[in-house]
Design a protein around this motif. Structure first.
Motif, PDB file in Angstrom:
ATOM      1  N   LEU A   1      50.522  58.234 -42.496  1.00  0.00           N
ATOM      2  CA  LEU A   1      51.319  56.514 -42.129  1.00  0.00           C
ATOM      3  C   LEU A   1      52.545  56.928 -42.490  1.00  0.00           C
ATOM      4  O   LEU A   1      52.895  57.654 -43.564  1.00  0.00           O
ATOM      5  N   TRP A   2      53.396  56.109 -41.715  1.00  0.00           N
ATOM      6  CA  TRP A   2      54.760  56.169 -41.977  1.00  0.00           C
ATOM      7  C   TRP A   2      55.398  54.779 -41.599  1.00  0.00           C
ATOM      8  O   TRP A   2      55.063  54.199 -40.593  1.00  0.00           O
TER       9      TRP A   2
ATOM     10  N   LEU B   1      55.001  46.926 -40.402  1.00  0.00           N
ATOM     11  CA  LEU B   1      54.348  47.823 -39.284  1.00  0.00           C
ATOM     12  C   LEU B   1      54.672  49.191 -39.500  1.00  0.00           C
ATOM     13  O   LEU B   1      55.626  49.690 -40.109  1.00  0.00           O
ATOM     14  N   TYR B   2      53.622  50.150 -39.202  1.00  0.00           N
ATOM     15  CA  TYR B   2      53.436  51.670 -39.599  1.00  0.00           C
ATOM     16  C   TYR B   2      53.060  52.355 -38.183  1.00  0.00           C
ATOM     17  O   TYR B   2      52.694  51.695 -37.196  1.00  0.00           O
ATOM     18  N   LEU B   3      53.683  53.641 -38.224  1.00  0.00           N
ATOM     19  CA  LEU B   3      53.367  54.508 -37.388  1.00  0.00           C
ATOM     20  C   LEU B   3      52.432  55.712 -37.772  1.00  0.00           C
ATOM     21  O   LEU B   3      52.267  55.901 -39.116  1.00  0.00           O
TER      22      LEU B   3
ATOM     23  N   ARG C   1      48.718  48.626 -41.353  1.00  0.00           N
ATOM     24  CA  ARG C   1      48.185  49.458 -42.339  1.00  0.00           C
ATOM     25  C   ARG C   1      46.819  49.754 -42.470  1.00  0.00           C
ATOM     26  O   ARG C   1      46.368  50.849 -41.948  1.00  0.00           O
ATOM     27  N   THR C   2      45.898  48.485 -41.996  1.00  0.00           N
ATOM     28  CA  THR C   2      44.641  48.583 -41.696  1.00  0.00           C
ATOM     29  C   THR C   2      44.382  49.317 -40.522  1.00  0.00           C
ATOM     30  O   THR C   2      43.543  50.193 -40.308  1.00  0.00           O
ATOM     31  N   GLN C   3      44.805  49.051 -39.338  1.00  0.00           N
ATOM     32  CA  GLN C   3      44.786  49.656 -38.021  1.00  0.00           C
ATOM     33  C   GLN C   3      45.137  50.880 -38.172  1.00  0.00           C
ATOM     34  O   GLN C   3      44.285  51.879 -37.436  1.00  0.00           O
ATOM     35  N   CYS C   4      46.345  51.387 -38.734  1.00  0.00           N
ATOM     36  CA  CYS C   4      46.617  52.850 -38.563  1.00  0.00           C
ATOM     37  C   CYS C   4      45.810  53.605 -39.316  1.00  0.00           C
ATOM     38  O   CYS C   4      45.345  54.633 -38.841  1.00  0.00           O
ATOM     39  N   LEU C   5      45.161  53.084 -40.674  1.00  0.00           N
ATOM     40  CA  LEU C   5      44.117  53.925 -41.251  1.00  0.00           C
ATOM     41  C   LEU C   5      42.746  54.011 -40.486  1.00  0.00           C
ATOM     42  O   LEU C   5      42.174  55.159 -40.351  1.00  0.00           O
TER      43      LEU C   5
ATOM     44  N   GLU D   1      46.223  43.564 -48.032  1.00  0.00           N
ATOM     45  CA  GLU D   1      45.883  42.584 -47.200  1.00  0.00           C
ATOM     46  C   GLU D   1      47.005  41.822 -47.234  1.00  0.00           C
ATOM     47  O   GLU D   1      47.490  41.148 -46.209  1.00  0.00           O
ATOM     48  N   GLN D   2      47.971  41.859 -47.947  1.00  0.00           N
ATOM     49  CA  GLN D   2      49.300  41.081 -48.151  1.00  0.00           C
ATOM     50  C   GLN D   2      50.358  41.822 -47.290  1.00  0.00           C
ATOM     51  O   GLN D   2      51.492  41.662 -47.178  1.00  0.00           O
ATOM     52  N   ASP D   3      50.010  43.388 -47.057  1.00  0.00           N
ATOM     53  CA  ASP D   3      50.921  44.363 -46.355  1.00  0.00           C
ATOM     54  C   ASP D   3      51.266  43.830 -44.995  1.00  0.00           C
ATOM     55  O   ASP D   3      50.201  44.101 -44.171  1.00  0.00           O
TER      56      ASP D   3
END
Length: 68
Positions: free
Chosen positions: A23-24, A10-12, A43-47, A5-7
């Motif tokens: 994830l990257w 921005l991830y790809l 992170r949550t959206q990408c996962l 939640e603290q992260d």
């Protein structure tokens, strides 16, 4: 609050030639053999995207062998 939640990074979402997803961190150069899918977010959206999209965990080469 959990670490996830603290992260706020921005991830790809990336994919390799065997159609395996990962994830990257967006600010880092992509590792060899991996390609951006065009999906990015936290992170949550990408996962969530990976969970919805990657429905067959078998590598592409195995799926192709089994279909032959």
């Amino acid at each position: 609050m959990t670490t996830e939640e603290q992260d706020t990074g921005l991830y790809l979402v990336v994919i390799n030639d065997e159609e395996q997803y990962s994830l990257w961190a967006a600010e880092r150069p992509l590792p060899g053999g991996w390609h951006a899918t065009g999906q990015q977010g936290n992170r949550t959206q990408c996962l969530a995207y990976i969970k919805e999209t990657w429905t067959d965990m078998r590598p592409l080469s195995l799926r192709q062998r089994l279909q032959a």
